[in-house]
Write a protein that holds these residues in place. Structure first.
Motif, PDB file in Angstrom:
ATOM      1  N   LEU A 124       0.847  -1.196   0.000  1.00 41.33           N
ATOM      2  CA  LEU A 124       0.000   0.000   0.000  1.00 41.33           C
ATOM      3  C   LEU A 124       0.878   1.241   0.000  1.00 41.33           C
ATOM      4  N   GLN A 176      -4.431   6.514  -2.712  1.00 41.86           N
ATOM      5  CA  GLN A 176      -3.822   5.302  -2.182  1.00 41.86           C
ATOM      6  C   GLN A 176      -3.869   4.209  -3.249  1.00 41.86           C
ATOM      7  N   TYR A 177      -2.753   3.537  -3.417  1.00 40.37           N
ATOM      8  CA  TYR A 177      -2.673   2.395  -4.322  1.00 40.37           C
ATOM      9  C   TYR A 177      -2.501   1.136  -3.480  1.00 40.37           C
ATOM     10  N   LEU A 178      -3.434   0.199  -3.643  1.00 42.47           N
ATOM     11  CA  LEU A 178      -3.437  -1.034  -2.861  1.00 42.47           C
ATOM     12  C   LEU A 178      -3.245  -2.238  -3.784  1.00 42.47           C
ATOM     13  N   THR A 237      -3.494  -6.124  -4.364  1.00 43.32           N
ATOM     14  CA  THR A 237      -4.259  -7.231  -3.793  1.00 43.32           C
ATOM     15  C   THR A 237      -3.637  -8.587  -4.107  1.00 43.32           C
ATOM     16  N   TRP A 245      -2.856  -8.225   5.338  1.00 45.75           N
ATOM     17  CA  TRP A 245      -2.735  -8.361   3.883  1.00 45.75           C
ATOM     18  C   TRP A 245      -2.649  -9.827   3.467  1.00 45.75           C
ATOM     19  N   VAL A 273      -5.976   0.221   5.399  1.00 48.18           N
ATOM     20  CA  VAL A 273      -6.114   1.347   4.463  1.00 48.18           C
ATOM     21  C   VAL A 273      -6.524   2.607   5.231  1.00 48.18           C
ATOM     22  N   ASN A 325      -3.465   3.949   7.071  1.00 48.61           N
ATOM     23  CA  ASN A 325      -2.572   4.643   6.145  1.00 48.61           C
ATOM     24  C   ASN A 325      -3.141   6.010   5.776  1.00 48.61           C
TER      25      ASN A 325
END
Length: 405
Positions: free
Chosen positions: A127, A142-144, A146, A244, A260, A263
């Protein structure tokens, strides 16, 4: 030897030992076929993963931008407050000692969440969140990731949002986040822009100003003491890796959603912390900041500001602050103040101050009696003996000078 021959021998051996015969080759093939039928196909696995990612994206109010990568964006208008400070404070560009032209760049506040807390090549930043102030809003993205396959896309996205005119702002990012991200870029063979940008680590500023007075310098401590914020139901960062992996292996999304949120709180706290720290520089006494440490910080870029600060806060200075004020008074030619400070420190047993007085009276005031007095107070070593011998010779010459006339 054929498979049938081997099975025949094994059956005979089992019978000799009174055990059940080994299954035939045909039986084994049937069993393997049954196992294969119960195993999910690659297509069903893909559908299940896509369903989990779709559900998670909806839960986070984000959207999928590529396989294994979710983007979450939020816009926070700069009215109202955060803790005890107005959000409008973010409209002003904060300036810390030594910033110079870097303060005029776009400030990109960022933080990562990772699969491990110790770094290393096996640790993944799953993340990456950042915040920038744009006109009347605080914009967060935000870039998550998966699944592992989404990392390349995230690294490329990070490169695309940054420009050479940006400055990174983090909390412990110089020691942890940036080295980790650089490792991931190298491993994926993607050029990185992160390590080419100026970088302000607010943890260093907080340690300078409050390292002696706060119990610790964690971001949550800063939030409570400077911003007036207290997090509720916050998932500790130490639990992020497990959350995660749980999502990746079992599809559980509840705890990952909390990561998330954690963060998000980090990246919106950073710009406010930056703004409030700039206010601490202006009025350190209001926040019980370490005046001497701030003055030492200022001396790197603005000795006049450091001198002015120490003069203004003279009654609150520690011994180290008084020593610095004495050095700056000497630098600016205020010998009266310098001597006053050195005499006070010398009475308290400060060797540096005593040495400064010996030097002052030998070279500036030419008062060799006082020079001898202070020199004799110094611990005896080679340097002290040389200085004392030089003073005695000067005093002798000074004494015989009138006789020559």
């Amino acid at each position: 030897m054929t498979l049938g021959t081997k099975l025949s021998r094994l059956r005979a051996l089992k019978k000799d030992r009174g055990q059940q015969p080994v299954a035939s080759a045909t039986d084994l093939r049937h069993r393997l076929a049954r196992i294969d039928r119960t195993r999910p196909s690659d297509d069903s696995k893909g559908r299940r993963q896509a369903s989990i990612e779709e559900r998670l994206a909806k839960q986070l109010k984000g959207y999928q931008i590529s396989d294994g990568l979710i983007k979450i964006q939020r816009h926070i208008p700069l009215h109202g407050s955060m803790g005890r400070h107005p959000l409008s404070l973010l409209k002003q560009q904060p300036v810390l000692p030594g910033d110079g032209a870097a303060a005029n760049r776009r400030q990109v506040y960022f933080d990562t969440e990772t699969t491990g807390l110790s770094g290393g090549s096996g640790t993944l930043a799953f993340l990456f969140g950042f915040a920038v102030v744009e006109q009347e809003n605080l914009e967060t993205t935000q870039y998550l990731i998966t699944r592992f396959a989404g990392e390349n896309a995230m690294l490329e996205r990070i490169n695309s949002i940054l420009s050479p005119d940006d400055r990174l702002v983090s909390y412990n990012g110089k020691c942890y986040d940036i080295p980790l991200m650089n490792t991931r870029y190298r491993m994926r063979n993607i050029p990185a822009i992160l390590d080419r940008l100026p970088h302000l680590d607010l943890l260093h500023a907080v340690r300078r100003l409050f390292g002696r007075t706060w119990p610790d310098c964690r971001l949550m401590t800063l939030e409570q003491r400077l911003l007036g914020l207290k997090r509720h139901n916050d998932l500790p960062g130490s639990e992020a890796p497990e959350a995660w992996f749980d999502c990746v292996t079992t599809g559980a999304t509840v705890r990952l959603a909390r990561v998330v949120d954690h963060n998000f709180q980090d990246i919106i706290s950073l710009p406010m912390a930056h703004a409030v720290l700039a206010g601490v520089i202006e009025q350190p006494e209001r926040h019980d900041a370490d005046i001497a440490a701030l003055a030492r910080w200022l001396t790197d870029s603005d000795k006049t500001a450091a001198y002015t600060l120490l003069l203004r806060q003279r009654q609150r200075l520690s011994i180290s602050g008084m020593r610095l004020l004495g050095r700056l008074a000497r630098r600016f030619g205020n010998w009266e103040l310098a001597v006053e400070i050195w005499e006070a420190l010398s009475r308290g047993g400060c060797r540096q101050a005593t040495e400064q007085l010996a030097k002052y009276h030998e070279h500036i005031s030419k008062d060799l009696e006082h020079a001898k007095y202070y020199c004799e107070l110094l611990p005896v070593d080679d340097e002290q003996r040389r200085r004392l011998n030089r003073i005695l010779i000067k005093r002798y010459r000074q004494g015989i000078q009138p006789a020559l006339h």
